[in-house]
Design a protein around this motif. Structure first.
Motif, PDB file in Angstrom:
ATOM      1  N   GLN A  80       0.807  -1.217   0.000  1.00  0.00           N
ATOM      2  CA  GLN A  80       0.000   0.000   0.000  1.00  0.00           C
ATOM      3  C   GLN A  80       0.843   1.270   0.000  1.00  0.00           C
ATOM      4  O   GLN A  80       0.454   2.303   0.536  1.00  0.00           O
ATOM      5  N   ALA A  81       2.004   1.182  -0.637  1.00  0.00           N
ATOM      6  CA  ALA A  81       2.878   2.366  -0.733  1.00  0.00           C
ATOM      7  C   ALA A  81       3.665   2.287  -2.032  1.00  0.00           C
ATOM      8  O   ALA A  81       3.972   1.199  -2.522  1.00  0.00           O
ATOM      9  N   ASP A  88      -3.882  -5.126  -7.310  1.00  0.00           N
ATOM     10  CA  ASP A  88      -3.537  -5.922  -8.485  1.00  0.00           C
ATOM     11  C   ASP A  88      -2.027  -5.967  -8.682  1.00  0.00           C
ATOM     12  O   ASP A  88      -1.460  -7.020  -8.989  1.00  0.00           O
ATOM     13  N   LEU A  89      -1.372  -4.825  -8.511  1.00  0.00           N
ATOM     14  CA  LEU A  89       0.067  -4.781  -8.700  1.00  0.00           C
ATOM     15  C   LEU A  89       0.790  -5.539  -7.584  1.00  0.00           C
ATOM     16  O   LEU A  89       1.797  -6.220  -7.834  1.00  0.00           O
ATOM     17  N   GLU A  90       0.267  -5.450  -6.379  1.00  0.00           N
ATOM     18  CA  GLU A  90       0.861  -6.197  -5.269  1.00  0.00           C
ATOM     19  C   GLU A  90       0.768  -7.696  -5.541  1.00  0.00           C
ATOM     20  O   GLU A  90       1.723  -8.449  -5.304  1.00  0.00           O
ATOM     21  N   ARG A  91      -0.374  -8.141  -6.055  1.00  0.00           N
ATOM     22  CA  ARG A  91      -0.542  -9.552  -6.389  1.00  0.00           C
ATOM     23  C   ARG A  91       0.371  -9.960  -7.537  1.00  0.00           C
ATOM     24  O   ARG A  91       0.953 -11.047  -7.548  1.00  0.00           O
ATOM     25  N   PHE A  92       0.530  -9.052  -8.498  1.00  0.00           N
ATOM     26  CA  PHE A  92       1.424  -9.307  -9.631  1.00  0.00           C
ATOM     27  C   PHE A  92       2.867  -9.476  -9.152  1.00  0.00           C
ATOM     28  O   PHE A  92       3.573 -10.401  -9.565  1.00  0.00           O
ATOM     29  N   PRO A 103       4.202  -1.654   6.066  1.00  0.00           N
ATOM     30  CA  PRO A 103       4.789  -0.342   6.360  1.00  0.00           C
ATOM     31  C   PRO A 103       5.395  -0.244   7.763  1.00  0.00           C
ATOM     32  O   PRO A 103       6.353   0.495   7.978  1.00  0.00           O
ATOM     33  N   SER A 104       4.848  -1.017   8.715  1.00  0.00           N
ATOM     34  CA  SER A 104       5.375  -0.974  10.083  1.00  0.00           C
ATOM     35  C   SER A 104       6.783  -1.560  10.181  1.00  0.00           C
ATOM     36  O   SER A 104       7.469  -1.366  11.192  1.00  0.00           O
ATOM     37  N   ASP A 105       7.224  -2.283   9.134  1.00  0.00           N
ATOM     38  CA  ASP A 105       8.577  -2.845   9.120  1.00  0.00           C
ATOM     39  C   ASP A 105       9.635  -1.800   8.775  1.00  0.00           C
ATOM     40  O   ASP A 105      10.834  -2.041   8.964  1.00  0.00           O
ATOM     41  N   MET A 106       9.215  -0.670   8.238  1.00  0.00           N
ATOM     42  CA  MET A 106      10.172   0.289   7.687  1.00  0.00           C
ATOM     43  C   MET A 106      11.149   0.876   8.707  1.00  0.00           C
ATOM     44  O   MET A 106      12.329   1.042   8.398  1.00  0.00           O
ATOM     45  N   PRO A 107      10.728   1.213   9.937  1.00  0.00           N
ATOM     46  CA  PRO A 107      11.726   1.726  10.893  1.00  0.00           C
ATOM     47  C   PRO A 107      12.885   0.756  11.108  1.00  0.00           C
ATOM     48  O   PRO A 107      14.055   1.177  11.164  1.00  0.00           O
TER      49      PRO A 107
END
Length: 275
Positions: A80-81, A88-92, A103-107
């Motif tokens: 989602q970023a 669709d693109l995430e599934r692709f 997103p919570s993994d980013m730090p």
């Protein structure tokens, strides 16, 4: 050229301009750019994007060689970023072996990048067996041999192919047709029994992204290298299944031929000893 400029230009020129302009600013502690894991793994359908990210990686290496700070984070997809904002693109991406970070993994990712302080660092969640089938050319390069040998595992796919090869040809085609129908149903989020095997693929509203996703999934599960043109030929699903079975038979035939060529010749060994 215009397509390359549209995608690569902002990243390449933006990074370079910042590199030039900040050299006049003393005591800069950090200079980070966000690259992409595609700079390492490649992406068959986004050469312009890979080019831009590879340039940024090289620019950070150049900065470090000048004694300037420079870090390029070759980041995987973030859910989602950025590129993966679309479901669709995430599934692709997932169908090509690139899983998304939350997103919570980013730090934690940024902390690791700061701690290691390398000119370029790749942090990504890659499903290597899936990626191997999606990017066959890249997977065959020396760069990935150790990773593929360690993480690549096609045992499930091999069992499926073995079971199919033991069937009569008519049954093979029908079974492959059902497999293709299941893949279509998963991609389009519909019931598999709603997929008509006699219908052409384009009747299901398959677009270019989903066609590539379907191609990747079929190639991975059946261990073949089917061209995207096969899916876009206008044939029914059973017609496509027949082409797939033909490819599977060819792969099996080639494998048997390779075994025969590499099998030791005891007669030749005996003649060599006698000589």
């Amino acid at each position: 050229a215009a397509a390359i400029q549209r995608v690569a230009g902002p990243k390449m020129l933006g990074a370079y301009n910042l590199h030039v302009l900040t050299q006049a600013i003393p005591d800069i502690d950090m200079f980070w750019v966000i690259s992409s894991v595609s700079a390492i793994t490649g992406n068959t359908y986004q050469a312009n994007y890979c080019l831009a990210n590879t340039f940024m990686d090289s620019l950070m290496e150049y900065r470090v060689s000048l004694g300037l700070p420079g870090n390029s984070l070759q980041l995987g997809a973030v859910a989602q970023a950025g590129m993966a904002q679309s479901d669709d693109l995430e599934r692709f991406l997932k169908s090509r072996g690139i899983n998304t970070f939350d997103p919570s993994d980013m730090p934690a990712v940024f902390n690791r990048t700061y701690e290691w302080n390398l000119p370029s660092l790749s942090i990504a969640d890659v499903d290597w067996p899936v990626w191997e089938y999606a990017e066959t050319n890249a997977a065959n390069s020396y760069r990935f041999q150790n990773i593929i040998s360690q993480y690549g595992d096609a045992s499930t796919e091999s069992a499926l192919v073995s079971a199919l090869m033991a069937m009569p040809k008519a049954e093979q085609i029908e079974t492959v047709g059902f497999i293709v129908a299941e893949h279509i149903a998963n991609i389009l989020q519909m019931n598999a029994d709603e997929v008509d095997l006699e219908a052409p693929l384009d009747s299901f509203g398959i677009d270019s992204i989903t066609a590539v996703e379907l191609q990747t999934t079929i190639n991975r599960s059946l261990q073949i290298e089917m061209s995207i043109l096969t899916l876009l030929s206008g044939k029914s699903l059973l017609g496509i299944a027949a082409d797939v079975v033909g490819l599977m038979l060819q792969v099996s035939s080639d494998a048997e031929a390779a075994k025969t060529e590499t099998k030791p010749n005891p007669t030749a060994k005996t003649e060599e000893i006698a000589a």
